[in-house]
Scaffold this motif. Sequence first.
Motif, mmCIF file in Angstrom:
data_model
loop_
_atom_site.group_PDB
_atom_site.id
_atom_site.type_symbol
_atom_site.label_atom_id
_atom_site.label_comp_id
_atom_site.label_asym_id
_atom_site.label_seq_id
_atom_site.Cartn_x
_atom_site.Cartn_y
_atom_site.Cartn_z
ATOM 1 N N GLU A 23 -7.351 8.209 -9.122
ATOM 2 C CA GLU A 23 -7.662 6.887 -8.585
ATOM 3 C C GLU A 23 -6.408 6.137 -8.157
ATOM 4 O OE1 GLU A 23 -10.589 3.314 -9.870
ATOM 5 O OE2 GLU A 23 -8.997 3.778 -11.319
ATOM 6 N N ALA A 24 -5.370 6.204 -8.970
ATOM 7 C CA ALA A 24 -4.154 5.450 -8.652
ATOM 8 C C ALA A 24 -3.529 5.953 -7.359
ATOM 9 C CB ALA A 24 -3.157 5.549 -9.803
ATOM 10 N N TRP A 25 -3.449 7.269 -7.209
ATOM 11 C CA TRP A 25 -2.794 7.832 -6.026
ATOM 12 C C TRP A 25 -3.664 7.686 -4.780
ATOM 13 C CZ3 TRP A 25 -3.322 11.911 -2.466
ATOM 14 C CH2 TRP A 25 -2.161 12.210 -1.738
ATOM 15 N N GLU A 26 -4.954 7.885 -4.925
ATOM 16 C CA GLU A 26 -5.836 7.908 -3.763
ATOM 17 C C GLU A 26 -6.278 6.519 -3.321
ATOM 18 O OE1 GLU A 26 -9.035 10.728 -4.147
ATOM 19 O OE2 GLU A 26 -7.750 12.161 -5.171
ATOM 20 N N PHE A 27 -6.499 5.593 -4.270
ATOM 21 C CA PHE A 27 -7.083 4.306 -3.937
ATOM 22 C C PHE A 27 -6.137 3.121 -4.094
ATOM 23 C CE2 PHE A 27 -11.780 5.531 -4.974
ATOM 24 C CZ PHE A 27 -11.835 6.235 -3.781
ATOM 25 N N LEU A 28 -5.295 3.128 -5.097
ATOM 26 C CA LEU A 28 -4.578 1.916 -5.491
ATOM 27 C C LEU A 28 -3.104 1.918 -5.121
ATOM 28 C CD1 LEU A 28 -6.158 1.478 -9.050
ATOM 29 C CD2 LEU A 28 -6.875 0.409 -6.896
ATOM 30 N N ASP B 273 -1.793 -7.056 -9.318
ATOM 31 C CA ASP B 273 -2.623 -8.149 -9.820
ATOM 32 C C ASP B 273 -4.008 -8.146 -9.183
ATOM 33 O OD1 ASP B 273 -1.469 -8.842 -7.348
ATOM 34 O OD2 ASP B 273 -1.603 -10.985 -7.773
ATOM 35 N N VAL B 274 -4.082 -7.736 -7.927
ATOM 36 C CA VAL B 274 -5.375 -7.651 -7.253
ATOM 37 C C VAL B 274 -6.203 -6.517 -7.846
ATOM 38 C CG1 VAL B 274 -6.523 -7.235 -5.047
ATOM 39 C CG2 VAL B 274 -4.468 -8.647 -5.124
ATOM 40 N N ALA B 275 -5.566 -5.363 -8.068
ATOM 41 C CA ALA B 275 -6.272 -4.238 -8.675
ATOM 42 C C ALA B 275 -6.799 -4.602 -10.050
ATOM 43 C CB ALA B 275 -5.349 -3.025 -8.755
ATOM 44 N N ILE C 159 -4.878 0.777 11.664
ATOM 45 C CA ILE C 159 -3.991 -0.269 11.166
ATOM 46 C C ILE C 159 -3.333 0.211 9.870
ATOM 47 C CG2 ILE C 159 -5.415 -2.077 12.191
ATOM 48 C CD1 ILE C 159 -6.436 -2.753 9.387
ATOM 49 N N PRO C 160 -2.207 -0.389 9.479
ATOM 50 C CA PRO C 160 -1.573 0.007 8.220
ATOM 51 C C PRO C 160 -2.486 -0.273 7.033
ATOM 52 C CG PRO C 160 -0.064 -1.287 9.577
ATOM 53 C CD PRO C 160 -1.414 -1.402 10.196
ATOM 54 N N GLY C 161 -2.424 0.618 6.043
ATOM 55 C CA GLY C 161 -3.180 0.397 4.813
ATOM 56 C C GLY C 161 -3.906 1.641 4.364
ATOM 57 N N GLY C 162 -4.187 1.685 3.066
ATOM 58 C CA GLY C 162 -4.879 2.817 2.485
ATOM 59 C C GLY C 162 -6.387 2.638 2.486
ATOM 60 N N HIS C 163 -7.067 3.336 1.566
ATOM 61 C CA HIS C 163 -8.523 3.359 1.588
ATOM 62 C C HIS C 163 -9.118 1.975 1.340
ATOM 63 C CE1 HIS C 163 -12.327 5.423 1.673
ATOM 64 N NE2 HIS C 163 -12.686 4.807 0.559
ATOM 65 N N LEU C 164 -8.508 1.178 0.486
ATOM 66 C CA LEU C 164 -9.027 -0.152 0.167
ATOM 67 C C LEU C 164 -8.366 -1.196 1.059
ATOM 68 C CD1 LEU C 164 -9.185 0.125 -3.727
ATOM 69 C CD2 LEU C 164 -10.920 0.738 -2.030
ATOM 70 N N LEU C 165 -8.636 -1.091 2.338
ATOM 71 C CA LEU C 165 -7.960 -1.925 3.331
ATOM 72 C C LEU C 165 -8.109 -3.414 3.067
ATOM 73 C CD1 LEU C 165 -8.647 -0.360 6.856
ATOM 74 C CD2 LEU C 165 -6.419 -0.885 5.842
ATOM 75 N N ALA C 166 -9.284 -3.840 2.628
ATOM 76 C CA ALA C 166 -9.515 -5.270 2.445
ATOM 77 C C ALA C 166 -8.669 -5.864 1.338
ATOM 78 C CB ALA C 166 -10.992 -5.533 2.162
ATOM 79 N N LEU C 167 -8.193 -5.017 0.429
ATOM 80 C CA LEU C 167 -7.316 -5.474 -0.646
ATOM 81 C C LEU C 167 -5.846 -5.213 -0.331
ATOM 82 C CD1 LEU C 167 -9.353 -4.174 -3.725
ATOM 83 C CD2 LEU C 167 -9.465 -6.427 -2.629
ATOM 84 N N ALA C 168 -5.573 -4.139 0.384
ATOM 85 C CA ALA C 168 -4.193 -3.750 0.663
ATOM 86 C C ALA C 168 -3.619 -4.466 1.877
ATOM 87 C CB ALA C 168 -4.114 -2.234 0.875
ATOM 88 N N ASN C 169 -4.450 -4.709 2.886
ATOM 89 C CA ASN C 169 -3.975 -5.336 4.115
ATOM 90 C C ASN C 169 -5.047 -6.281 4.649
ATOM 91 O OD1 ASN C 169 -2.718 -6.045 6.506
ATOM 92 N ND2 ASN C 169 -2.936 -4.029 7.477
ATOM 93 N N PRO C 170 -5.357 -7.351 3.910
ATOM 94 C CA PRO C 170 -6.419 -8.249 4.361
ATOM 95 C C PRO C 170 -6.103 -8.955 5.669
ATOM 96 C CG PRO C 170 -5.260 -9.188 2.466
ATOM 97 C CD PRO C 170 -4.797 -7.760 2.603
ATOM 98 N N ASP C 171 -4.825 -9.248 5.923
ATOM 99 C CA ASP C 171 -4.470 -9.892 7.184
ATOM 100 C C ASP C 171 -4.763 -8.959 8.359
ATOM 101 O OD1 ASP C 171 -3.539 -12.345 6.165
ATOM 102 O OD2 ASP C 171 -1.596 -11.464 5.687
ATOM 103 N N ASP D 231 -2.874 4.827 6.263
ATOM 104 C CA ASP D 231 -2.306 5.406 5.049
ATOM 105 C C ASP D 231 -3.379 5.813 4.037
ATOM 106 O OD1 ASP D 231 0.367 4.626 6.040
ATOM 107 O OD2 ASP D 231 -0.387 2.599 5.661
ATOM 108 N N ASP D 232 -4.612 5.967 4.512
ATOM 109 C CA ASP D 232 -5.713 6.339 3.625
ATOM 110 C C ASP D 232 -5.484 7.755 3.097
ATOM 111 O OD1 ASP D 232 -8.159 6.833 2.359
ATOM 112 O OD2 ASP D 232 -9.316 5.822 3.917
ATOM 113 N N ARG D 233 -5.480 7.907 1.780
ATOM 114 C CA ARG D 233 -5.284 9.211 1.155
ATOM 115 C C ARG D 233 -6.603 9.861 0.747
ATOM 116 N NH1 ARG D 233 -0.231 7.584 -2.884
ATOM 117 N NH2 ARG D 233 1.365 7.383 -1.243
#
Length: 219
Positions: free
Chosen positions: A124-129, A135-137, A197-209, A173-175
């Motif tokens: 989970e840490a490597w793939e999602f977070l 603090d968001v996680a 766009i930049p960001g991993g699987h949880l885009l709304a938390l990683a790159n909300p802008d 950057d989605d793993r």
Amino acid sequence: MIPGAGGAGWYWHLVAERLHARGDEVVAPDLPADDPAAGVPRYVEVALAALGDRRDVVVVGQSLGGPTATEIARTRPVRRLVLTNAMIPAVGENPGDWWTASGHEEAKEAAIRAAGREDAGFDEAWEFLHDVPADVAAAGAEHQREQTDGPFRDGWSLPAWPDVPVTVVVGRDDRFFPADFQVRLARERAGVEPVVIPGGHLLALANPDGLAEALINAL
């Protein structure tokens, strides 16, 4: 806005803040992810009940929320369907078959090898977070429900592709759903060139802008 596995509408809260600031209304329901009897049809019912009689809607689906969002766009008039790091369904395909039919397993294994890692199972840490602020996680943990296999064994499949404009947003950057895999599915299944766009699987938390900007551009 339809969340992915775990069914937490909270997932969208940072993007919702940015959309609220420009005067948009956001509906982000919690889904009954922890109910093994609930599958895509039930998720659709819950989402539509939360939506009420609102019109001129853009429906957005994240990850496992992709089939639910697509079915909503098929059954209710909407302005646009947006799929973000989503399980893009194919007509007649059950979500339980998606993993093999889409080629996800091979794509993920190739991405793991390219990263120089051994495939030791779900991480989970490597793939999602990996790009979600700590603090968001941590804040999100209390909102998640245990995801059952209801959507994967309820027998639902997409009867027909919705006749609405579609935007696909891919996290570079989605793993979990590697970007090149998502780009292929966007072209083959949705018939569109995706927005990356930049960001991993949880885009709304990683790159909300970045995700809010992509959604605004899709309007």
